[in-house]
Structures are given as structure tokens and as C-alpha cells.
Design an enzyme around this catalytic site. Structure first.
Site, PDB file in Angstrom:
ATOM      1  N   ASP A 281      12.871 -51.342  13.002  1.00  0.00           N
ATOM      2  CA  ASP A 281      12.933 -50.572  11.762  1.00  0.00           C
ATOM      3  C   ASP A 281      12.286 -49.227  12.067  1.00  0.00           C
ATOM      4  OD1 ASP A 281      12.226 -49.353   9.379  1.00  0.00           O
ATOM      5  OD2 ASP A 281      11.613 -51.199   8.397  1.00  0.00           O
TER       6      ASP A 281
ATOM      7  N   ASP B  49      18.212 -47.624   8.299  1.00  0.00           N
ATOM      8  CA  ASP B  49      17.114 -47.236   9.188  1.00  0.00           C
ATOM      9  C   ASP B  49      16.775 -48.336  10.193  1.00  0.00           C
ATOM     10  OD1 ASP B  49      16.118 -49.019   7.369  1.00  0.00           O
ATOM     11  OD2 ASP B  49      14.445 -47.772   6.706  1.00  0.00           O
TER      12      ASP B  49
ATOM     13  N   LYS C 186       4.429 -60.763   1.509  1.00  0.00           N
ATOM     14  CA  LYS C 186       3.456 -60.675   2.604  1.00  0.00           C
ATOM     15  C   LYS C 186       2.254 -61.569   2.350  1.00  0.00           C
ATOM     16  CE  LYS C 186       3.759 -55.886   3.648  1.00  0.00           C
ATOM     17  NZ  LYS C 186       3.152 -54.590   3.553  1.00  0.00           N
TER      18      LYS C 186
HETATM   19  P1  GTP Z   1       9.992 -44.903   2.820  1.00  0.00           P
HETATM   20  O1  GTP Z   1       9.971 -43.945   1.656  1.00  0.00           O
HETATM   21  O2  GTP Z   1       9.296 -44.344   4.014  1.00  0.00           O
HETATM   22  O3  GTP Z   1       9.530 -46.293   2.455  1.00  0.00           O
HETATM   23  O4  GTP Z   1      11.510 -45.080   3.330  1.00  0.00           O
HETATM   24  P2  GTP Z   1      12.848 -45.404   2.483  1.00  0.00           P
HETATM   25  O5  GTP Z   1      12.919 -44.528   1.300  1.00  0.00           O
HETATM   26  O6  GTP Z   1      14.002 -45.312   3.432  1.00  0.00           O
HETATM   27  O7  GTP Z   1      12.647 -46.902   1.986  1.00  0.00           O
HETATM   28  P3  GTP Z   1      12.958 -48.255   2.747  1.00  0.00           P
HETATM   29  O8  GTP Z   1      12.645 -48.089   4.205  1.00  0.00           O
HETATM   30  O9  GTP Z   1      12.317 -49.353   2.027  1.00  0.00           O
HETATM   31  O10 GTP Z   1      14.537 -48.393   2.527  1.00  0.00           O
HETATM   32  C1  GTP Z   1      15.353 -49.296   3.236  1.00  0.00           C
HETATM   33  C2  GTP Z   1      16.780 -48.761   3.223  1.00  0.00           C
HETATM   34  O11 GTP Z   1      17.269 -48.705   1.887  1.00  0.00           O
HETATM   35  C3  GTP Z   1      16.872 -47.357   3.785  1.00  0.00           C
HETATM   36  O12 GTP Z   1      18.067 -47.273   4.530  1.00  0.00           O
HETATM   37  C4  GTP Z   1      16.933 -46.481   2.539  1.00  0.00           C
HETATM   38  O13 GTP Z   1      17.693 -45.284   2.759  1.00  0.00           O
HETATM   39  C5  GTP Z   1      17.640 -47.373   1.531  1.00  0.00           C
HETATM   40  N1  GTP Z   1      17.178 -47.167   0.163  1.00  0.00           N
HETATM   41  C6  GTP Z   1      15.927 -47.390  -0.330  1.00  0.00           C
HETATM   42  N2  GTP Z   1      15.887 -47.135  -1.644  1.00  0.00           N
HETATM   43  C7  GTP Z   1      17.144 -46.731  -2.007  1.00  0.00           C
HETATM   44  C8  GTP Z   1      17.746 -46.324  -3.247  1.00  0.00           C
HETATM   45  O14 GTP Z   1      17.112 -46.259  -4.308  1.00  0.00           O
HETATM   46  N3  GTP Z   1      19.073 -45.997  -3.209  1.00  0.00           N
HETATM   47  C9  GTP Z   1      19.815 -46.040  -2.065  1.00  0.00           C
HETATM   48  N4  GTP Z   1      21.098 -45.685  -2.112  1.00  0.00           N
HETATM   49  N5  GTP Z   1      19.281 -46.413  -0.866  1.00  0.00           N
HETATM   50  C10 GTP Z   1      17.960 -46.758  -0.853  1.00  0.00           C
END
Ligand code: GTP
Length: 355
Positions: free
Chosen positions: A218, A109, A160
Site C-alpha cells: 500500500d 494505491d 485494529k
Molecule cells: P490518505 O488521505 O492519506 O488516507 O489517503 P486516501 O485519501 O487515498 O485514503 P485511503 O488510502 O484510505 O483510500 C483508499 C483508496 O480509496 C484510494 O485509492 C483512494 O483514492 C480511494 N478513496 C478513498 N476515499 C474515497 C472517496 O471518498 N471517493 C473515491 N472515489 N475514492 C476514495
């Protein structure tokens, strides 16, 4: 070179957009968000990418198959989400490189214009276990921060705080030595930010920071998602995946924009979408089949597939889910989100916010 792309998150901050489509697949400047990352990875010399999937896993292979944007693709899904670190460990099963080779890891993302080959060079020159891209932000108190010493070595991974010691933050793109991934426990939920990096630093492993503050965003929030799409359309970040030249707007095939409408500031008008005469659409994302009626004003908003805005309605920083309808004369502002299929009758709302 091989890479792992983390794409398994729920994208909860982007609901309702992510109810039917995972965040990395949301249309962004006319193509799935990931297409921009694949194109940039390819340009940086990546030949093979393993997608670490979880939420709506099957949609990724359906979207990209086994090869896209010059990169060979493989998919490894988690039965239960393993967090960022657990996902890296799990996806590493599908890597084919040797134990000392560098592996690029990307959050699914992030839009970034930084110099990935330069980051890899820092990693190789230092013989590092991991090298993180760090970007500098004006207000680091909203993020954990990552101080480095004079040689560029990361000294801590700090949570943070209202008094950050540096404005350098983790930008979500890492180079791991392949064998360093094996230090992450297997089949466990692990956060790379909260657990893996701090424990590597504590163990004395060489963790380097590559500081570069080229374009970085982001796209995890609605406001940032809209901004990222518009920045790509405007050419603030170049992407070879964009289906058109940079400019004030991107109009996809089959879209209809009346000559009497004003559509600019990086707006995308999706396939089959319509903007009628007298309407103004600024810095927004209109997905396929969206409709903006005469005299309506839309700014900083997302209209999902088939969403409709009635004559004279005003939307300012609003998210409409698939097929949502805003009747004529409504005025919606400040982060309001309409779930898919919701229909607002004429002049039901003058102003509202989800705050
Ligand atoms: P929010 O629910 O809005 O916080 O978004 P998110 O689920 O994408 O979480 P975050 O932005 O913290 O994740 C950062 C990156 O890691 C993103 O590209 C997510 O798709 C990926 N990511 C987060 N958690 C996991 C997980 O448990 N497994 C995998 N495969 N990818 C994850």
C-alpha cells in the site's frame, strides 16, 4: 470484464506530494502510478474500467483519456467524496455488465502481484457476493484483520487490535457480484471496510477470502511510496508499464547522470533531472527537472519537480515539494518534508524530523 478503480482520496499522508497531483497520478518508476495498475488489470482480462474520482477529478481524464494500456476508460466523479463504499455505488452507474457478472474493484494505491484470475475463479466457484484478496503480514496489529473458515469464507471484519486473531488483512482488491453493489446505499458516505463488508457478513451473504501473499504494498505513506517505485525499478514486481528494463536505476529521456555519480537501489531520475559528479543517490525518486549537486547524498527521498539539493547536502528519508531548495551543507533526516517553493539557506539545518 469490467472494473472500478477507486481514485478519489485526498492522499493526505503523502503531502506535499499530493497537493498538486493526486496520489494515483504520482510518477512511480517513470509513469503515473495508475499506469502500473491499468497494465496489470489488462493482463488479468479487464477490458473496461470506471474511475471513481473526487479529489482533482479532472486530472485523471486529462492523463489517460478514453483508452490506455489496452483498457477502455470511463469516469464518474463525486460532488462530495462518498468514501470507498459510496464511491463504488456511485461509479457502478457507468457499468454495462449484467447483474450476476463479476466486477473487479481496486484501490488506486496498491501495488500487487497477486493472481487476479485465481481470485475471480474462487469467486465464481463459490457463487459469492464478494471475494476479497487477503494478504498475510508479519504485524497484523497495524491493520484490521479478516479471519476465514476452512472453506475460505470470511467470518468477520475486525478493527485494529493489539491481539489480532489472524495475520490476514484486507489487501484492497475485491470481486463484487454486480448486484451486490446495489446493497450499498445510494448517495451516502459509506465505508466499504467498516460498513459494507460487515453488513454483508451479518446478512448471511457469501463473502469469500482469496489468500495470497505475493508482492503487495500500500503506497499511502512516503516511505512506502519510495519503496514501491524502487521495487518496480529493481524488478521486484514486474510491470509492463515501466518505460525501461529493470535494473539499479531508471534514467528517463533527457536526464543527466554524471559518470562520477553513484545512482542505484532502484532510483528513478526524471526527465531533465541532473545528478552531478561525486553525488550519491540511493533508493530515491527524482522527478522531472530535479537537481542534485556535486558531493550531495540523497537516500530514500523524493525530490519533486524542479527541487534542488546543494553541494554536499545530505537528505535521508526526506520529501521535497515542487521547486523546494536545500542549500549547500544542510543535513536533513527522518521524514522531514519541505513544502513547495521553500528554500533552506546554506547549513541552516543539521538534522531534523517532523516527528
Ligand atoms: P490518505 O488521505 O492519506 O488516507 O489517503 P486516501 O485519501 O487515498 O485514503 P485511503 O488510502 O484510505 O483510500 C483508499 C483508496 O480509496 C484510494 O485509492 C483512494 O483514492 C480511494 N478513496 C478513498 N476515499 C474515497 C472517496 O471518498 N471517493 C473515491 N472515489 N475514492 C476514495
Amino acid at each position: 470484464m469490467e472494473a472500478i478503480l477507486l481514485v478519489g482520496g485526498q492522499g493526505s499522508r503523502l503531502r506535499p506530494l499530493t497537493i498538486s497531483t493526486p496520489k494515483p497520478l504520482l510518477p512511480t518508476a517513470g509513469v503515473a502510478f495508475l499506469a502500473h495498475q491499468l497494465a496489470r488489470a489488462h493482463a488479468a482480462g479487464v477490458q473496461r474500467i470506471v474511475f471513481a474520482t473526487s479529489y482533482r477529478a479532472e486530472m485523471f481524464e486529462a492523463a489517460f483519456g478514453t483508452r490506455a494500456h489496452g483498457v477502455e476508460l470511463a469516469y464518474v466523479s463525486e460532488d462530495e467524496p462518498l468514501g470507498t463504499g459510496g464511491a463504488i455505488r456511485n461509479a457502478a452507474r457507468a457499468l454495462t455488465c449484467g447483474p450476476d457478472d463479476p466486477v473487479l474493484i481496486l484501490n488506486g494505491d496498491i501495488l500487487s502481484g497477486h493472481d487476479v484470475p485465481a481470485q475471480i475463479k474462487v469467486h465464481k466457484d463459490a457463487g459469492a457476493a464478494v471475494t476479497l484478496h487477503l494478504t498475510e503480514v508479519d504485524d497484523p496489529s497495524r491493520f484490521g484483520c479478516v479471519p476465514t473458515d476452512a472453506s475460505g469464507r470470511v467470518t468477520a471484519f475486525l478493527e485494529k487490535t493489539s491481539h489480532p486473531v489472524t495475520n490476514q488483512i484486507n489487501a484492497g482488491c475485491y470481486v463484487f457480484r454486480r448486484s451486490a453493489i446495489d446493497t450499498i446505499p445510494e448517495d451516502e458516505v459509506v465505508s466499504v471496510e467498516r460498513e459494507t463488508f460487515p453488513s454483508l457478513i451479518a446478512s448471511g451473504a457469501v463473502v469469500m477470502g482469496y489468500v495470497e501473499s505475493e508482492y503487495w504494498l500500500d503506497v499511502g505513506t512516503p516511505e512506502a511510496f519510495v519503496r514501491g517505485s524502487c521495487d518496480l525499478v529493481l524488478g521486484r514486481l514486474a510491470s509492463s508499464a515501466m518505460p525501461g528494463e529493470p535494473g539499479e536505476r531508471l534514467t528517463l529521456a533527457g536526464a543527466s547522470v554524471s559518470p562520477g555519480a553513484v545512482v542505484r537501489d532502484g532510483t528513478t531520475v526524471g526527465r531533465g533531472a541532473v545528478v552531478e559528479a561525486g553525488a550519491t543517490v540511493l533508493g530515491s525518486v527524482l522527478l522531472d527537472e530535479a537537481f542534485v549537486a556535486e558531493g550531495a547524498t540523497v537516500r530514500g527521498s523524493v525530490l519533486s519537480r524542479g527541487a534542488r539539493v546543494g553541494p554536499g547536502a545530505v537528505l535521508d528519508e526526506v520529501i521535497l515539494g515542487d521547486g523546494a531548495v536545500v542549500g549547500p551543507g544542510n543535513e536533513l533526516r527522518g521524514g522531514l518534508r519541505l513544502w513547495p517553493g521553500i528554500e533552506l539557506p546554506p547549513t541552516a539545518v543539521r538534522f531534523s524530523s517532523d516527528a
